[in-house]
Design an enzyme around this catalytic site. Structure first.
Site, mmCIF file in Angstrom:
data_model
loop_
_atom_site.group_PDB
_atom_site.id
_atom_site.type_symbol
_atom_site.label_atom_id
_atom_site.label_comp_id
_atom_site.label_asym_id
_atom_site.label_seq_id
_atom_site.Cartn_x
_atom_site.Cartn_y
_atom_site.Cartn_z
ATOM 1 N NE ARG A 242 11.108 21.301 22.108
ATOM 2 C CZ ARG A 242 10.078 21.761 21.685
ATOM 3 N NH1 ARG A 242 8.879 20.911 21.485
ATOM 4 N NH2 ARG A 242 10.001 22.718 21.000
ATOM 5 C CG HIS A 246 9.291 24.676 25.361
ATOM 6 N ND1 HIS A 246 10.686 24.834 25.115
ATOM 7 C CD2 HIS A 246 9.330 25.711 26.367
ATOM 8 C CE1 HIS A 246 11.037 25.669 25.873
ATOM 9 N NE2 HIS A 246 10.261 26.253 26.395
ATOM 10 C CE1 TYR A 254 6.608 23.273 18.440
ATOM 11 C CE2 TYR A 254 5.003 24.342 19.987
ATOM 12 C CZ TYR A 254 5.967 23.700 19.723
ATOM 13 O OH TYR A 254 6.393 22.758 20.884
HETATM 14 C C1 LIG Z 1 17.313 34.879 28.592
HETATM 15 C C2 LIG Z 1 16.019 33.979 28.373
HETATM 16 N N1 LIG Z 1 14.982 34.447 27.468
HETATM 17 C C3 LIG Z 1 13.888 33.676 27.170
HETATM 18 C C4 LIG Z 1 13.657 32.680 28.072
HETATM 19 C C5 LIG Z 1 12.450 31.958 27.761
HETATM 20 N N2 LIG Z 1 12.708 30.489 27.061
HETATM 21 C C6 LIG Z 1 12.922 29.535 28.015
HETATM 22 S S1 LIG Z 1 13.210 28.006 27.033
HETATM 23 C C7 LIG Z 1 13.233 28.945 25.685
HETATM 24 C C8 LIG Z 1 13.439 28.442 24.252
HETATM 25 C C9 LIG Z 1 15.079 27.954 24.219
HETATM 26 O O1 LIG Z 1 15.233 27.377 22.907
HETATM 27 P P1 LIG Z 1 16.506 26.385 22.549
HETATM 28 O O2 LIG Z 1 17.653 27.371 23.162
HETATM 29 O O3 LIG Z 1 16.615 26.185 21.221
HETATM 30 O O4 LIG Z 1 16.318 25.076 23.781
HETATM 31 P P2 LIG Z 1 15.155 24.122 23.649
HETATM 32 O O5 LIG Z 1 14.088 24.486 24.450
HETATM 33 O O6 LIG Z 1 14.740 24.020 22.047
HETATM 34 O O7 LIG Z 1 16.079 22.868 24.181
HETATM 35 C C10 LIG Z 1 12.932 30.289 25.712
HETATM 36 C C11 LIG Z 1 12.861 31.366 24.975
HETATM 37 C C12 LIG Z 1 14.468 32.342 28.892
HETATM 38 N N3 LIG Z 1 14.157 31.431 29.871
HETATM 39 N N4 LIG Z 1 15.805 32.754 29.148
#
Ligand SMILES: Cc1ncc(C[n+]2csc(CCOP(=O)(O)OP(=O)(O)O)c2C)c(N)n1
Ligand SMILES: [Mg+2]
Length: 330
Positions: A242, A246, A254
């Site tokens: 990415r 975020h 980070y």
């Molecule tokens: C069940 C749940 N836990 C935590 C969150 C908060 N949250 C939103 S995005 C994210 C990170 C997700 O990482 P990844 O699956 O690697 O997807 P990326 O953002 O890297 O595309 C988190 C922890 C959420 N939205 N839903």
């Protein structure tokens, strides 16, 4: 397969889709800054090859589930940029009448079973769709996109378990962009290649270069063919990056500038453009024509969104529940 084995139309289609994903995101970011778009945006800049490559291996009647970083998946599955932009701008002509925003865009007619604000939330939905196709004996497949972080959620393991047990026609596509929010993958999972997790559920697990659109396309095509002919599910891990935060506004404390620069050097859109020119021998004018058409489509999408009215407050409770009861809606 070598690039020379591809019909030129297929290569140009893949380039157009990747570019549309990239430029849609850049335009959405610009329009958010300009004030047209309220709320959060999680952009997928840098991850275009996974969205475009995987969706190019699907047929129109196949379905996808998506994530909080889902604009690219929708665009690649055929989502209309103007309805997407209107939804981001919270306007009535958007996919959800302007009430869902970035995280809830859905178009059942195109087999898009929804972006999803719940990490890992789309994975069991794809399993449900796969079970439906199996029970109805329809030769359709469901592909679920999710991130590396989602593979640590219970929903991921429960979904793969059932799909493996019942040999459902599902493709689990992990976009491993090396981070879950600010946590690097090495600090959230004890395995380097997440595809290895497939072995617990009796399905093949494949790791591919997620920035190489042809590698993604070929791996997904093989999984789709397997699923469509009763061979069951596959877990594909596309290693990618990415390029932006975020979310838009993320201070990104980070990770290092060197790391970001290194991945920018492996930009999937730039790399594929170079390959089309140097390896496939496509004249630059053809690529420029695509680039101009993409910009024109996005100009139109932004104008459409800006001209669409905002939902009236008295309609706030409309569309909260689905209108179909006890039946399949896709
Ligand atoms: C069940 C749940 N836990 C935590 C969150 C908060 N949250 C939103 S995005 C994210 C990170 C997700 O990482 P990844 O699956 O690697 O997807 P990326 O953002 O890297 O595309 C988190 C922890 C959420 N939205 N839903
Ligand atoms: Mg991630």
């Amino acid at each position: 397969m070598s690039i020379h084995d591809y019909p030129i139309e297929k290569l140009l289609h893949l380039y157009r889709q990747m570019l549309l994903v990239r430029e849609f995101e850049l335009r959405a970011i610009a329009e958010r800054r300009a004030g047209l778009i309220p709320g959060f945006i999680h952009s997928c800049v840098g991850q275009e090859a996974t969205a475009a490559g995987a969706c190019a291996a699907l047929e129109p009647h196949d379905v996808i589930t998506s994530t909080h970083r889902g604009h690219g998946h929708l665009v690649a599955k055929g989502g209309e940029p103007k309805y997407m932009m209107a939804e981001l701008a919270a306007r009535t002509d958007g996919y959800c009448g302007g009430k869902g925003g970035s995280l809830h865009m859905t178009d059942f007619n195109l087999g898009i079973l929804g972006a999803n604000g719940i990490v890992g939330g789309g994975i069991p939905i794809a399993v449900g769709a796969g079970l439906t196709f199996q029970l109805k004996r329809e030769p359709r497949v469901a592909l679920s996109f999710f991130g590396d972080g989602a593979t640590n959620e219970g929903s991921f393991h429960e979904a793969l378990n059932l799909a493996g047990l019942w040999k459902l026609p599902v493709i689990f596509f992990c976009e491993n962009n090396l981070y879950g929010e600010g946590t690097p993958q090495a600090k959230q999972a004890p395995v380097a290649d997440l595809a290895i997790r497939a072995s617990s559920y009796a399905m093949p697990g494949v790791t591919v270069d997620g920035n190489d659109v042809l590698a993604v396309y070929e791996a997904t095509l093989a999984a789709v063919e397997r699923a469509r002919t009763g061979g069951g599910p596959t877990l594909i891990e596309g290693k990618t990056y990415r390029q932006r935060g975020h979310y838009e506004g993320d201070p990104m404390i980070y990770r290092s500038q060197e790391e970001m620069d290194e991945w920018k050097g492996r930009d999937p859109v730039v790399a594929f453009r170079t390959r089309l020119l140097t390896e496939a021998g496509i004249p630059e004018a053809e690529l420029v024509a695509i680039e101009q058409a993409v910009q024109a489509a996005l100009d139109e999408a932004v104008a459409f969104a800006a001209a669409s009215p905002k939902p009236a407050p008295e309609t706030a409770l409309e569309g909260v529940y689905g209108e179909t009861h006890g039946g399949l809606v896709f």
